[in-house]
Design a protein around this motif. Structure first.
Motif, PDB file in Angstrom:
ATOM      1  N   UNK A 108       1.847   1.729   9.288  1.00 26.02           N
ATOM      2  CA  UNK A 108       2.332   1.032   8.277  1.00 26.02           C
ATOM      3  C   UNK A 108       1.126  -0.088   7.650  1.00 26.02           C
ATOM      4  N   UNK A 109       0.309  -0.412   8.600  1.00 24.23           N
ATOM      5  CA  UNK A 109      -0.612  -1.503   8.215  1.00 24.23           C
ATOM      6  C   UNK A 109      -1.673  -0.948   7.237  1.00 24.23           C
ATOM      7  N   UNK A 110      -1.638   0.167   7.158  1.00 27.68           N
ATOM      8  CA  UNK A 110      -2.421   0.781   6.243  1.00 27.68           C
ATOM      9  C   UNK A 110      -2.229   0.382   4.658  1.00 27.68           C
ATOM     10  N   UNK A 111      -0.914  -0.176   4.385  1.00 29.36           N
ATOM     11  CA  UNK A 111      -0.776  -0.631   3.059  1.00 29.36           C
ATOM     12  C   UNK A 111      -1.238  -2.065   2.900  1.00 29.36           C
ATOM     13  N   UNK A 112      -1.475  -2.744   3.947  1.00 34.25           N
ATOM     14  CA  UNK A 112      -1.830  -4.320   3.608  1.00 34.25           C
ATOM     15  C   UNK A 112      -3.013  -4.526   2.535  1.00 34.25           C
ATOM     16  N   UNK A 113      -4.155  -3.985   2.733  1.00 39.15           N
ATOM     17  CA  UNK A 113      -5.229  -4.229   1.875  1.00 39.15           C
ATOM     18  C   UNK A 113      -4.392  -4.026   0.425  1.00 39.15           C
ATOM     19  N   UNK A 114      -3.615  -2.934  -0.006  1.00 40.58           N
ATOM     20  CA  UNK A 114      -3.034  -3.100  -1.346  1.00 40.58           C
ATOM     21  C   UNK A 114      -2.079  -4.050  -1.454  1.00 40.58           C
ATOM     22  N   UNK A 115      -1.276  -4.488  -0.656  1.00 42.20           N
ATOM     23  CA  UNK A 115      -0.401  -5.704  -0.727  1.00 42.20           C
ATOM     24  C   UNK A 115      -1.383  -7.059  -0.978  1.00 42.20           C
ATOM     25  N   UNK A 116      -2.263  -7.071  -0.529  1.00 46.82           N
ATOM     26  CA  UNK A 116      -3.212  -8.302  -0.570  1.00 46.82           C
ATOM     27  C   UNK A 116      -3.709  -8.174  -1.760  1.00 46.82           C
ATOM     28  N   UNK A 117      -4.183  -7.236  -2.309  1.00 47.95           N
ATOM     29  CA  UNK A 117      -4.840  -7.218  -3.565  1.00 47.95           C
ATOM     30  C   UNK A 117      -3.937  -7.371  -4.731  1.00 47.95           C
ATOM     31  N   UNK A 129       3.502  -8.818   1.335  1.00 47.64           N
ATOM     32  CA  UNK A 129       2.956  -7.871   2.489  1.00 47.64           C
ATOM     33  C   UNK A 129       4.187  -7.413   3.363  1.00 47.64           C
ATOM     34  N   UNK A 130       4.961  -8.258   3.699  1.00 43.56           N
ATOM     35  CA  UNK A 130       6.217  -7.834   4.458  1.00 43.56           C
ATOM     36  C   UNK A 130       6.859  -6.677   3.829  1.00 43.56           C
ATOM     37  N   UNK A 131       7.096  -6.919   2.619  1.00 45.55           N
ATOM     38  CA  UNK A 131       7.951  -5.873   1.902  1.00 45.55           C
ATOM     39  C   UNK A 131       7.274  -4.415   1.693  1.00 45.55           C
ATOM     40  N   UNK A 159       4.890  -3.339   4.043  1.00 45.23           N
ATOM     41  CA  UNK A 159       4.835  -2.830   5.382  1.00 45.23           C
ATOM     42  C   UNK A 159       6.279  -2.297   5.745  1.00 45.23           C
ATOM     43  N   UNK A 160       7.262  -2.878   5.527  1.00 43.79           N
ATOM     44  CA  UNK A 160       8.440  -2.477   5.819  1.00 43.79           C
ATOM     45  C   UNK A 160       8.921  -1.157   4.811  1.00 43.79           C
ATOM     46  N   UNK A 161       8.742  -1.416   3.792  1.00 47.56           N
ATOM     47  CA  UNK A 161       8.911  -0.033   2.918  1.00 47.56           C
ATOM     48  C   UNK A 161       8.141   1.091   3.401  1.00 47.56           C
ATOM     49  N   UNK A 162       6.965   1.050   3.677  1.00 50.64           N
ATOM     50  CA  UNK A 162       5.926   2.184   4.043  1.00 50.64           C
ATOM     51  C   UNK A 162       6.479   2.581   5.463  1.00 50.64           C
TER      52      UNK A 162
END
Lengths: 236, 266
Positions: B76-85, B117-119, B121-124
């Motif tokens: 799920x960490x793969x989504x972090x860059x998008x959330x940070x963006x 970021x948290x939401x 990661x949890x969503x993914x």
């Protein structure tokens, strides 16, 4: 199984880009015959096969299957009686599991559920692929994929089997198994191939195509002994 | 093994061990996941503690489906860059201080960035658990049962089936390029546009062939599920599945609408 013949009368086909793939094809294949279709790449073999169950419509001339002309109205009946096995099993096997792929045709024929189940069982049994029933077609070997592709067609109980290069990309073992399997079928078979070993074992009649025309048609041994034919096929 | 080969392997493994008796049943797992996503995304940005409570679902759902949470978490960490963006500019514009740790002032901007970021990661995680426990195809079929039009679910199934075939072709083309690249790693944009163009043409070619193969077997526009067809549309949920549905159906709104932090840490 009804007694279906295949008749091409003056059939020509031109692709949308203007390429003339078939030129005045006249052909008659009787019920139960096993016919090999030989020719170089681009000779028109696959185009001719696609006309057998109406996947391509002749630009001129008529294709007739067992007395029924191939038209828009008759297409579903024609496709029930002519089963087509494509060259690349990845094109033919599009469902998530083998059994679903085999059931695809019978379900589209609106057969009752019990009969669909029976046909799936029968087709898998005939092709020796029952143990692959729940597997994904993606995870099968080339030989297994080819057998399953044949099973998908057999489940529709066709009278005619049309196959485009069935032994291409197969190793020796898988090729041998496939030839042995095809020997057990009593269907009318039209096989486009470059595999002369297969032709020798399966087909009594050979049709040779070149540049969209039939250049030779007759008994296998006679045709394959003809120097002109061998020259066209580039056989040394 | 290259990156493309790894993606190919992962996709292939995803459907390999799926059975039609996965727990929770897709008929239960799909609505619960949708409910979870709706509730998770409806939490206001500044309620980080409430978000953390929502993290209970992926952990317990993982255990129920027999998956390892650690693996799901890493994926799920793969989504972090998008959330940070998405949230990177929030700390620059939202300066009001909401908490202080030592000499550090935590501003509203930082809270909203962390919240995004948290939401994410949890969503993914919830989607990964859903797909890994039931398989993508099974989810598509369940969507069909819930009344999603067949042209959407069929397209999704086909995309999933042929993405692997296209990946195979991409790997072949990449190998051909590498074989004649003599160690060269960077290529001009012109080469890449030709590469993608070629792949696009191959895809069209293949879709035409597949369409012919389907027509040859009497396809009339709707894919009918074999299992549903032969079992005469009957699909009964087990007691454990009903219990799972009722439990999460109650617990998730509780997690969302009650302030558990104030109850437990008063």
């Amino acid at each position: 199984m009804s007694h279906h013949y295949i008749k091409f009368t003056n059939v020509s086909y031109t692709y949308p880009d203007g390429y003339k793939a078939l030129k005045d094809i006249d052909l008659y294949i009787a019920h139960g015959e096993r016919v090999a279709l030989l020719g170089n790449n681009g000779a028109g073999k696959s185009t001719l096969l696609l006309h057998c169950n109406g996947l391509l419509k002749a630009t001129s001339g008529e294709v007739n299957i067992g007395g029924i002309p191939v038209t828009k109205k008759t297409i579903s009946d024609i496709r029930r009686s002519v089963g087509m096995v494509f060259q690349d099993p990845d094109d033919q096997l599009f469902m998530p599991t083998v059994e679903e792929d085999v059931a695809f045709g019978p379900i589209n024929m609106n057969l009752p559920p019990k009969e669909v189940e029976e046909r799936v069982f029968m087709a898998l049994e005939k092709t020796g692929t029952t143990h692959l029933r729940t597997k994904s077609p993606l995870n099968l070997s080339g030989g297994q994929q080819r057998r399953v592709a044949i099973a998908t067609v057999l489940a529709m109980n066709p009278s005619v089997l049309v196959m485009d290069e069935p032994t291409s990309n197969l190793d020796f073992g898988a090729r041998r198994e496939l030839i042995n399997l095809l020997k057990t079928f009593s269907h009318t078979q039209i096989i486009a191939t470059h595999d002369l070993g297969l032709v020798n074992e399966l087909c009594n009649r050979v049709i040779v195509m070149n540049e969209g025309k039939i250049v030779a048609d007759g008994e296998r041994d006679t045709i394959l002994a003809d120097l002109n034919v061998l020259q066209i096929l580039h056989i040394e | 093994m290259g990156k493309l080969d790894k993606v190919f392997q992962t996709l292939q493994d995803l459907e390999k061990h799926k059975s039609y008796r996965a727990f929770p049943d897709p008929l239960v797992a799909l609505p619960i996941t949708i409910l979870y996503l709706c509730l998770l995304l409806s939490i206001p940005l500044h309620r980080v503690t409430m978000l953390i409570w929502m993290g209970l679902y992926p952990i317990i759902a993982c255990a129920c489906a027999g998956q390892t949470y650690g693996k799901v978490f890493l994926k799920s960490l793969i989504i972090l860059p998008l959330c940070i963006f998405i949230g990177i500019f929030n700390p620059l514009y939202q300066h009001s201080v909401v908490a202080t740790i030592g000499s550090f002032n935590i501003t509203q901007g930082w809270i909203s960035l962390i919240s995004i970021c948290i939401r994410g990661v949890f969503a993914l995680q919830s989607v990964i658990i859903l797909i890994e426990s039931n398989g993508f195809i099974s989810i598509c079929r369940t969507m069909r049962r819930f009344g999603i039009p067949s042209f959407i679910t069929d397209q999704l199934q086909f995309v999933y089936r042929y993405i692997m075939v296209i990946l195979k072709e991409t790997i072949t083309m990449r190998n051909a390029r590498m074989a004649r690249g003599y160690g060269r790693k960077k290529y001009p944009l012109k080469m890449w546009s030709a590469f993608v163009g070629q792949l696009f043409l191959r895809s069209i070619d293949r879709s035409e062939r597949i369409s012919k193969a389907m027509s040859a077997r009497g396809f009339k526009g709707e894919m009918i599920d074999y299992h549903t067809y032969i079992s005469n549309m009957q699909h009964k949920l087990s007691f454990s599945n009903i219990l799972y549905l009722l439990t999460w159906g109650t617990v998730l709104p509780l997690l969302r609408f009650t302030d558990l932090s104030s109850i437990f840490f008063r």
